[in-house]
Each structure stands twice: as structure tokens, then as C-alpha cells.
Write an enzyme that holds these catalytic residues in place. Sequence first.
Site, PDB file in Angstrom:
ATOM      1  N   ARG A  48      -0.817  -2.979   5.752  1.00 13.90           N
ATOM      2  CA  ARG A  48      -1.588  -2.837   6.991  1.00 13.90           C
ATOM      3  C   ARG A  48      -2.960  -2.218   6.761  1.00 13.90           C
ATOM      4  O   ARG A  48      -3.864  -2.365   7.570  1.00 13.90           O
ATOM      5  CB  ARG A  48      -0.807  -1.968   7.986  1.00 13.90           C
ATOM      6  CG  ARG A  48       0.034  -2.806   8.918  1.00 13.90           C
ATOM      7  CD  ARG A  48       0.614  -2.011  10.019  1.00 13.90           C
ATOM      8  NE  ARG A  48       1.235  -0.782   9.524  1.00 13.90           N
ATOM      9  CZ  ARG A  48       2.028  -0.025  10.254  1.00 13.90           C
ATOM     10  NH1 ARG A  48       2.291  -0.343  11.504  1.00 13.90           N
ATOM     11  NH2 ARG A  48       2.576   1.058   9.758  1.00 13.90           N
TER      12      ARG A  48
ATOM     13  N   THR B 173       0.826  -1.212   0.000  1.00  9.14           N
ATOM     14  CA  THR B 173       0.000   0.000   0.000  1.00  9.14           C
ATOM     15  C   THR B 173       0.863   1.265   0.000  1.00  9.14           C
ATOM     16  O   THR B 173       0.345   2.376   0.061  1.00  9.14           O
ATOM     17  CB  THR B 173      -0.943   0.024   1.239  1.00  9.14           C
ATOM     18  OG1 THR B 173      -0.115  -0.032   2.408  1.00  9.14           O
ATOM     19  CG2 THR B 173      -1.901  -1.135   1.243  1.00  9.14           C
ATOM     20  N   GLY B 174       2.172   1.091  -0.074  1.00  9.40           N
ATOM     21  CA  GLY B 174       3.066   2.253   0.028  1.00  9.40           C
ATOM     22  C   GLY B 174       3.393   2.907  -1.302  1.00  9.40           C
ATOM     23  O   GLY B 174       2.975   2.461  -2.383  1.00  9.40           O
TER      24      GLY B 174
ATOM     25  N   HIS C 257      22.419   5.156  -6.118  1.00  6.01           N
ATOM     26  CA  HIS C 257      22.325   5.265  -7.578  1.00  6.01           C
ATOM     27  C   HIS C 257      23.553   5.932  -8.224  1.00  6.01           C
ATOM     28  O   HIS C 257      24.060   5.465  -9.227  1.00  6.01           O
ATOM     29  CB  HIS C 257      21.080   6.052  -7.979  1.00  6.01           C
ATOM     30  CG  HIS C 257      19.813   5.556  -7.334  1.00  6.01           C
ATOM     31  ND1 HIS C 257      19.565   4.225  -7.118  1.00  6.01           N
ATOM     32  CD2 HIS C 257      18.720   6.213  -6.856  1.00  6.01           C
ATOM     33  CE1 HIS C 257      18.381   4.084  -6.540  1.00  6.01           C
ATOM     34  NE2 HIS C 257      17.852   5.270  -6.363  1.00  6.01           N
TER      35      HIS C 257
ATOM     36  N   GLU D  87      15.298  16.027 -10.134  1.00  5.54           N
ATOM     37  CA  GLU D  87      13.872  15.695 -10.143  1.00  5.54           C
ATOM     38  C   GLU D  87      13.044  16.957  -9.998  1.00  5.54           C
ATOM     39  O   GLU D  87      13.494  17.922  -9.386  1.00  5.54           O
ATOM     40  CB  GLU D  87      13.545  14.776  -8.964  1.00  5.54           C
ATOM     41  CG  GLU D  87      14.166  13.420  -9.081  1.00  5.54           C
ATOM     42  CD  GLU D  87      13.934  12.596  -7.826  1.00  5.54           C
ATOM     43  OE1 GLU D  87      12.818  12.099  -7.648  1.00  5.54           O
ATOM     44  OE2 GLU D  87      14.866  12.482  -7.035  1.00  5.54           O
TER      45      GLU D  87
END
Length: 442
Positions: A43, A12-13, A224, A200
Site C-alpha cells: 500500500r 513493504t512489510g 514451529h 530470541e
Amino acid sequence: MAKKTLVIFGITGDLASRKLLPALWNGFLNGRFKDLSIWGVGRKPWGNAGLHKNAREVCEPKDEKAWQAFEKKLEFFRVDVEDEKEFNGFCEKLDGRSDLLFMLATLPSLYEKISARLGKLENKGYRRLMIEKPFGHDLKSARALHAELAKDFGEEVYPMDHYLGKSAVRNIVVLRFSNPLFEPVWNNQYIQSVQIIQTEQQGVGHRAAFYDETGALKDMVQSHLVQMLARVAMECPKKWVPAEVAKEKAIVLEALRPSDDIVFGQYAGYEKEVGHASNTETFVALKAFIDTPRWKGVPFYLLAGKNLESRFAQIVITFKPMHYNVPALPSTLTITLQPEEKFILKVNLKRAGESELEPFKMEYCESCEIRPRSPQAYEVLFEEALEGKKTFFTWWPEIEAAWEFVEAVQKKAKGKKPLTYKPGSPIPKAAEKIVDWKEYGE
Ligand code: BG6
């Protein structure tokens, strides 16, 4: 019943929505993961319907028939792994199943706990554990994490760096070692500088709490950026097998030293997002050197930042000028990862009838010209781990060397306050003083 099961903790993240589910869907469309069940653990009380709804939103399927087939693979399990009874109940469902690949996309503080319980499963076939970075928060904690996970999974731990799954990054060594054009000049005699940047447009968003503990240096440079650097700078391995490649990458990273040129920045409004005063950097630029005969004296510039003017990731190799009294610009080789995956070689030529030299580009764009559905980074990594290969994973000696480098940067930058930059702005001016960014964006 499908033979293999991928179990994603943290379904769910943010990571699952942004990267994991789209990569699995893309892979499915590319003919991958046919015999795979995908179990999502979280959760929140989502249920299968909730997972399917979210997956549809983030994958934006165009082919409904294919989507129906993909959706059937996705099952949701509501589990609080901190509740022993609940977690045991879930694990009983896994006992007796065959090959299991786990992916931990949860808070890193839960890794050891989850791994310890999964290590006791009684499934048939293999049991492998993929973990998302950060791997610890410093050298000491990374070593401790490795020791703990190895107790439960031995050599079957797969630390992920999704940049290694990006096609342009995978191609760096192909370009270097299969073209006689590059390897002879790939050294301090001919190369002036190497710059590796990632910018970004997004800020930290709802990862504010995690990010404030981490910062750009640990979030991007430790993983990275130095992973890309290692592929650019490593020696040719004795054999093209993952363990030998990893050995060469670790040697380069162990020889990596920061200079005093380090700039930290933080975008205006960040403190409001995290809800308190903070010195965490959302931007970092630094100059480093590699103490090996091949690279002595060549600056490697590393830069990463959030909330800047564009989303961009690029490696630029700038060659030294030739000494023939011709006013030529330096030739460059640019490997762009984002927004498109491209290789650009810039050379000096004269236009017919002109007397001045001009830079001309030779360009190959993998993502825009050849395959619109290029394999996504996580897709490649899932496929590799399902096959038990570690070609594009990070290995612990590299992780440790990267932490040593980060700790050396922190030591040099101690007490430095991050400068403030405007959200959406170009690379902060202060970074231009230490880094030659003129190739940026080209
Ligand atoms: C993650 C970082 O590893 O990489 C994020 O934790 C960052 O902060 C992301 O946004 C960038 O990945 P990509 O593939 O979108 O460049």
C-alpha cells in the site's frame, strides 16, 4: 517474458524485508528462480525505485552484476486490496499471464478477501496460494479459513511454516530413518526426554499490535515447535510421499497432551511497547506427553521466548542412563538450528590414562563448514511451491491438531498471570523448575 510470476502481497512489510527478499536473493545466487518474475504488492507509495532500494538494504549484495540481474525481476505495484476498483485493476494485469504463485504476507484478516478475488483470475497455467501463519486464531477459525481458501484454490493452498524449510529440521527424519543407530532406541525404553527450544534476543519491535493479540504460545508453539516435535516423534510413513508424512505427523499431534507444568512470562517493558496493560506472554515453557505406545511417559519440553539472552533454536534428545553401575552422564543427540545448523552426538568415553568417564562430542555443522550460502528456509519453500510440491508445508489436519493442543494448554493455564523477566536475561528461573535445561546452549 519470464514464464512464472511470484506475487508477494505485503512486500513493504516486516516479513518481506526480514525473510522473503533475502531468501529470494540467496536463491538467485544459488542458481534458483531464473525464470521467475517477482511482483511486490503493497500500500505504501514505493514504486520500483523504493522496492529496489529496500531490497538492496536488506539483501546487502556483494556481487553487483548479479544484483542488477536480480533487481530486474523485482517490480512494485501499489495496490490497496481493500479498494475493490484498485484491486480489480491490478488483477486485470494478471489475467492472461501464465503460472502464478501468490504469497500472502499481509495481515491475516485480509487472506479470505485476497484469495476470493485471485480465485476469479483467468490466467493460463497454474494458480497457487502460499499463506504465512497464523492460520486462524483458534481451531474454529482455522477450519473456517481452510474452507474459504479451498473454495478459491482447492488443493493449491500452501500453508507455510518456515521452520520446515530449515535444513536441520528437514534432516531430522533422514537422521532417524536412514541410520540403524537411532531408530531401535527411538522410544520410551531408551529416551529420557526431548526438549525443543527457541529463544530470541529481539523483542516484539514494530509487530507489537499483532503480537499482543497472539503471544508466544500461538506464535511459536502452535506452529514451529510442534512441527519440530512431529518430525521427531512421528512413525515411519508407509511411503515417503508428502501426504503420508503429513498423515503420520497429524497422528502424533493428535496424541499430544499438555501437563499442568506450564510457565508464561512477559519481559519487563513489554506493556510500554504495546501501549497498555497486557497479559500476553512473550515466553512460554511447558511439559507435554504423547499418548502413543512409542512415547508413553516421555516428557517433551517446549520453550519459546523473546528478548532473552541469546538467539537459539535447538532440539535435545536425552537418552536414559545405562544400568552397568558406571557413573556415566546421559548420552544426548542435539540438533541445533540456530545460530548454526549442527548435529551433535554426546557420548561417554575415557581419555587415555584417565579413569573417569567424560562426555565427548561428535559434531557436524552444516551451515558453518560445508556451504556458506546454505539455502534459506523460505528459499526452499518458494522452490517447492513453484514445483507444486508440498513436502515441507503444513497440512490442515496437522494445523487443526496443533490448535487443539494449544487450546488444551490455554484451558490448563487459564487465569495464570505471566511472570516478569528482565530483557536480555537467561531462561527465567521458574521454567527451570519444570524443565531440565542443562543441555541448553551446548
Ligand atoms: C515467526 C514468528 O514465525 O518466527 C516470529 O512469528 C519469530 O515471532 C520468527 O521471531 C522466528 O523465526 P527465526 O527463523 O528467525 O527463528
